[in-house]
Design an enzyme around this catalytic site. Structure first.
Site, PDB file in Angstrom:
ATOM      1  N   LYS A 117      47.713  -5.005 -49.831  1.00 36.82           N
ATOM      2  CA  LYS A 117      46.631  -5.886 -50.271  1.00 36.82           C
ATOM      3  C   LYS A 117      47.055  -7.304 -49.956  1.00 36.82           C
ATOM      4  O   LYS A 117      48.248  -7.593 -49.789  1.00 36.82           O
ATOM      5  CB  LYS A 117      46.420  -5.759 -51.784  1.00 36.82           C
ATOM      6  CG  LYS A 117      45.026  -6.125 -52.232  1.00 36.82           C
ATOM      7  CD  LYS A 117      44.055  -4.991 -51.992  1.00 36.82           C
ATOM      8  CE  LYS A 117      42.657  -5.329 -52.431  1.00 36.82           C
ATOM      9  NZ  LYS A 117      41.803  -4.120 -52.441  1.00 36.82           N
TER      10      LYS A 117
HETATM   11  P1  NAD Z   1      32.358  -9.053 -54.136  1.00 38.69           P
HETATM   12  O1  NAD Z   1      33.020 -10.366 -54.126  1.00 38.69           O
HETATM   13  O2  NAD Z   1      31.435  -8.701 -53.031  1.00 38.69           O
HETATM   14  O3  NAD Z   1      31.548  -8.872 -55.513  1.00 38.69           O
HETATM   15  C1  NAD Z   1      32.129  -9.050 -56.770  1.00 38.69           C
HETATM   16  C2  NAD Z   1      30.988  -9.054 -57.769  1.00 38.69           C
HETATM   17  O4  NAD Z   1      31.525  -9.110 -59.091  1.00 38.69           O
HETATM   18  C3  NAD Z   1      30.048 -10.256 -57.610  1.00 38.69           C
HETATM   19  O5  NAD Z   1      28.714  -9.831 -57.830  1.00 38.69           O
HETATM   20  C4  NAD Z   1      30.473 -11.175 -58.742  1.00 38.69           C
HETATM   21  O6  NAD Z   1      29.439 -12.036 -59.152  1.00 38.69           O
HETATM   22  C5  NAD Z   1      30.828 -10.145 -59.785  1.00 38.69           C
HETATM   23  N1  NAD Z   1      31.674 -10.654 -60.859  1.00 38.69           N
HETATM   24  C6  NAD Z   1      32.803 -11.393 -60.759  1.00 38.69           C
HETATM   25  N2  NAD Z   1      33.257 -11.698 -61.985  1.00 38.69           N
HETATM   26  C7  NAD Z   1      32.388 -11.136 -62.856  1.00 38.69           C
HETATM   27  C8  NAD Z   1      32.295 -11.103 -64.270  1.00 38.69           C
HETATM   28  N3  NAD Z   1      33.203 -11.717 -65.036  1.00 38.69           N
HETATM   29  N4  NAD Z   1      31.262 -10.441 -64.827  1.00 38.69           N
HETATM   30  C9  NAD Z   1      30.334  -9.811 -64.070  1.00 38.69           C
HETATM   31  N5  NAD Z   1      30.370  -9.808 -62.734  1.00 38.69           N
HETATM   32  C10 NAD Z   1      31.382 -10.460 -62.150  1.00 38.69           C
HETATM   33  O7  NAD Z   1      33.534  -7.966 -54.283  1.00 38.69           O
HETATM   34  P2  NAD Z   1      33.450  -6.420 -53.942  1.00 38.69           P
HETATM   35  O8  NAD Z   1      33.956  -6.214 -52.576  1.00 38.69           O
HETATM   36  O9  NAD Z   1      32.117  -5.885 -54.358  1.00 38.69           O
HETATM   37  O10 NAD Z   1      34.578  -5.844 -54.926  1.00 38.69           O
HETATM   38  C11 NAD Z   1      34.306  -5.482 -56.274  1.00 38.69           C
HETATM   39  C12 NAD Z   1      35.400  -4.535 -56.764  1.00 38.69           C
HETATM   40  O11 NAD Z   1      35.437  -3.378 -55.922  1.00 38.69           O
HETATM   41  C13 NAD Z   1      36.816  -5.115 -56.706  1.00 38.69           C
HETATM   42  O12 NAD Z   1      37.573  -4.530 -57.750  1.00 38.69           O
HETATM   43  C14 NAD Z   1      37.338  -4.608 -55.372  1.00 38.69           C
HETATM   44  O13 NAD Z   1      38.743  -4.581 -55.309  1.00 38.69           O
HETATM   45  C15 NAD Z   1      36.738  -3.219 -55.380  1.00 38.69           C
HETATM   46  N6  NAD Z   1      36.647  -2.572 -54.072  1.00 38.69           N
HETATM   47  C16 NAD Z   1      36.003  -3.160 -53.027  1.00 38.69           C
HETATM   48  C17 NAD Z   1      35.889  -2.478 -51.832  1.00 38.69           C
HETATM   49  C18 NAD Z   1      35.113  -3.033 -50.663  1.00 38.69           C
HETATM   50  O14 NAD Z   1      34.911  -2.293 -49.700  1.00 38.69           O
HETATM   51  N7  NAD Z   1      34.650  -4.276 -50.690  1.00 38.69           N
HETATM   52  C19 NAD Z   1      36.463  -1.221 -51.692  1.00 38.69           C
HETATM   53  C20 NAD Z   1      37.107  -0.638 -52.771  1.00 38.69           C
HETATM   54  C21 NAD Z   1      37.179  -1.322 -53.964  1.00 38.69           C
END
Ligand code: NAD
Length: 427
Positions: A117
């Site tokens: 990561k």
């Molecule tokens: P992103 O930045 O696209 O979205 C994050 C979302 O969470 C946004 O809508 C943001 O407004 C919201 N958020 C942040 N803080 C918040 C809070 N306190 N309360 C409510 N909402 C809040 O990120 P993402 O890629 O969607 O990742 C989200 C999660 O999924 C993370 O844990 C990431 O590690 C995990 N993840 C992502 C992927 C991927 O392909 N992008 C794959 C596996 C896991």
């Protein structure tokens, strides 16, 4: 006279909490497997860590020095794989935890990668596109000695996107003098990305939720759903559940939340977010906080934001039948027994959100073979792979009489331990 000092407990960062959660989960799996001390010592810590500090010229002409990280936790099963996060709370401990979870995720779902990561401590929401491009290109330059299609392959995560990946491909390609699309996954389709990658994490979450619903006799049609986080993962999961006939009654993002007990119009909320920067205040909805969302009377609670959202302090308020951990580490270990006692069916993160890394693997494989699969091929292969892992997990939990989370970690740690044992110690 003595000064009376009020004892202030040390402030623990969210990264430190995530790392202690990851280590606690690993220790539980290692104990269950009676893992030999040498292997335990190897797998408990990251293999390689890089911390870089680099200057970026901002739009106002000033120079700001940013700090970035890349951690490779383990590469016994293949090249390191994991996303890049741009977030104010990103620190070395957060990245260590997320890298360790990537190792277990890749092993659990059977993709031939280790775990990594990376990230930069920054607030992308306060930066211009020009500044973000400059930051990404300089960070990619700092990372270049450590990443590559055979060594370590980054991808998008919180605060990064397909555009971020395109800048990384271009930066490294300029340095090498030839195009090197396989250096990252999650890039735009026009430069070698895969169809289906943008929605892959949400699509995989949907498959594991359908599977969990089937196991507890819950019909997804009309099921009451709430989703925390409306980014890459949360938006896709909410939209796909909505398309599957579920009633999405609440969504929160970093700036607020929207609820309607009759069901939200998810595609409309996406447009509202694009225009207003939040789902809060959308017409036909009332505002809702995270804590109110967690406590709703739900069939399915999807956690798709950040780590450490459900803790011992609020787990007792959760009334959902299923928790789908679409985010990494959204439930603290201290909340696990409480959720278990409440009979809540937890789909653990390293299974629930593994659709992203599975399709990243497909993207990497397509890049190497210079071929392109269709969306149907991608989704069908991913569905098969993630559901096979789900089957392994539920069978192991039943056979060993352990929780779903422990079963997920036991299978993963066992596979990485086996690979490490077979490779032996060098020299
Ligand atoms: P992103 O930045 O696209 O979205 C994050 C979302 O969470 C946004 O809508 C943001 O407004 C919201 N958020 C942040 N803080 C918040 C809070 N306190 N309360 C409510 N909402 C809040 O990120 P993402 O890629 O969607 O990742 C989200 C999660 O999924 C993370 O844990 C990431 O590690 C995990 N993840 C992502 C992927 C991927 O392909 N992008 C794959 C596996 C896991």
């Amino acid at each position: 006279m003595h000064a009376t000092a009020t004892a202030t407990p040390p402030v623990q960062t969210s990264g430190a909490r995530a790392l202690s959660a990851a280590i606690e989960q690993f220790d539980a799996a290692a104990d269950h497997l009676s893992l030999e001390p040498g292997l335990r010592a190897i797998l408990r810590v990251p293999k390689r860590e890089l911390t870089v500090r680099f200057p970026v010229r901002l739009d106002d002409g000033s120079v700001q020095v940013f700090q970035g990280y890349r951690v490779q936790h383990n590469v016994a099963r293949g090249p390191a794989k994991g996303g890049l996060r741009f977030h104010p709370d990103t620190d070395i401990n957060d990245v260590r935890a997320l890298a360790m979870w990537m190792t277990w995720k890749c092993a659990l779902v059977g993709v031939p990668f280790g775990g990594a990561k990376g990230g930069v401590t920054c607030d992308p929401s306060s930066m211009s596109v020009t500044e973000l491009e400059a930051l990404t290109r300089r960070f990619a330059t700092e990372l270049e000695p450590f990443i590559g299609p055979d060594s370590d392959i980054p991808a998008p995560d919180v605060g990064t996107s397909a555009q971020t990946m395109a800048w990384i491909v271009d930066t490294v390609s300029m340095h090498r003098g030839y195009s090197i699309p396989g250096i990252v996954t999650g890039k735009p389709i026009a430069i070698g990305g895969s169809v289906g990658r943008a929605d892959a994490t949400g699509q995989g979450a949907l498959y594991t939720i359908e599977d969990a619903a089937g196991r507890i006799g819950l019909d997804l049609r009309g099921a009451r759903v709430a989703v925390q986080g409306f980014g890459n993962v949360g938006e896709a999961t909410a939209r796909l559940l909505y398309d599957a006939g579920a009633r999405v009654i609440a969504i929160t993002d970093v700036n607020g939340g929207a609820t309607n007990p009759e069901g939200l119009d998810v595609p409309f909320l996406r447009r509202h977010l694009e225009e207003h920067g939040t789902v809060a205040g959308a017409p036909g909805t009332s505002r809702i906080s995270n804590d109110e969302l967690f406590a709703l009377d739900l069939d399915i609670l999807v956690l798709a934001a950040l780590e450490g959202q459900i803790t011992a302090a609020n787990a007792g308020t959760v009334r959902a039948r299923i928790i789908a951990e679409a985010a990494n580490g959204p439930v603290n270990p201290d909340a696990d027994p409480i959720l278990h006692d409440r009979g809540i069916f937890v789909v653990p993160d390293i299974l629930c959100n593994a659709g992203g890394v599975i399709v990243s693997y497909f993207e990497w494989a397509q890049n190497r073979a210079a071929i392109a699969w269709t969306l149907d091929e991608i989704n069908e292969r991913m569905r098969h792979q993630i559901l096979r892992a789900a089957g392994d997990l539920w069978d192991r939990a039943a056979a060993d009489g352990i929780s779903q989370r422990l079963a997920a970690h036991v299978i993963a740690v066992e596979r990485v331990a086996e690979a490490t044992r077979l490779r032996g110690l060098y020299p």
